[in-house]
Design a protein around this motif. Sequence first.
Motif, PDB file in Angstrom:
ATOM      1  N   VAL A  63       1.127   4.026  -3.017  1.00 65.05           N
ATOM      2  CA  VAL A  63       1.071   5.362  -2.574  1.00 65.05           C
ATOM      3  C   VAL A  63       2.021   6.471  -3.479  1.00 65.05           C
ATOM      4  N   ARG A  88       0.894  -1.190  -0.287  1.00 69.72           N
ATOM      5  CA  ARG A  88       0.038  -0.165   0.057  1.00 69.72           C
ATOM      6  C   ARG A  88       0.761   1.296  -0.270  1.00 69.72           C
ATOM      7  N   GLU A 110       1.702   8.754  -6.434  1.00 67.88           N
ATOM      8  CA  GLU A 110       1.503  10.112  -5.816  1.00 67.88           C
ATOM      9  C   GLU A 110       2.605  10.681  -5.673  1.00 67.88           C
ATOM     10  N   GLU A 150      -6.039   4.001   0.476  1.00 66.15           N
ATOM     11  CA  GLU A 150      -5.799   3.042  -0.705  1.00 66.15           C
ATOM     12  C   GLU A 150      -6.869   1.533  -0.707  1.00 66.15           C
ATOM     13  N   LEU A 209      -3.533   8.959   1.879  1.00 66.89           N
ATOM     14  CA  LEU A 209      -3.529   8.576   0.423  1.00 66.89           C
ATOM     15  C   LEU A 209      -3.597   7.064   1.164  1.00 66.89           C
ATOM     16  N   ILE A 210      -2.494   6.100   1.648  1.00 66.99           N
ATOM     17  CA  ILE A 210      -2.762   5.036   2.165  1.00 66.99           C
ATOM     18  C   ILE A 210      -4.238   4.399   2.482  1.00 66.99           C
TER      19      ILE A 210
END
Length: 146
Positions: free
Chosen positions: A76, A72, A80, A146, A142-143
């Motif tokens: 990301v 994960r 990103e 995910e 973000l994590i």
Amino acid sequence: MENCFICKKHKGENSASDFKIYEDQAVAIYHLDPGDGEVYLGYVFIEVKRHIPGLADMNDEESCAVGRMMKRTSAVYMKEFPVEHVYSFVIGHNIPHLHFHIVPRYKGSPREYWGVKADEWPEAPRGNREAVLKFCSKLSALINAE
């Protein structure tokens, strides 16, 4: 373990605990503590929460959680951030509590700064406490998405 730096971090007993990105029952993710200076942005640790010394000591839940969070976090970084590769290392000779170094290699990094030297590239993104906290907040969101 009462004197373990990582165990103390998980309990919020040292300044490194300020840089938490993620936590579940088995693992926690923290950014490298900048102290009073600057550090390589994105240098994080995936730490097994149970105090164990090495890879062979993980149970199935912990190993699955580590693998899931490595995937994960790496996904990301690749999606990103301006990252072209993500490294993972288990070094384990300074702190006897299992933790994985996750280090992105930023685009444009010269070959002599690949691998364990990724964070030594002078032109890599770096940040002080404020920048690291901002990075942690973004990476956490973000994590978790995910």
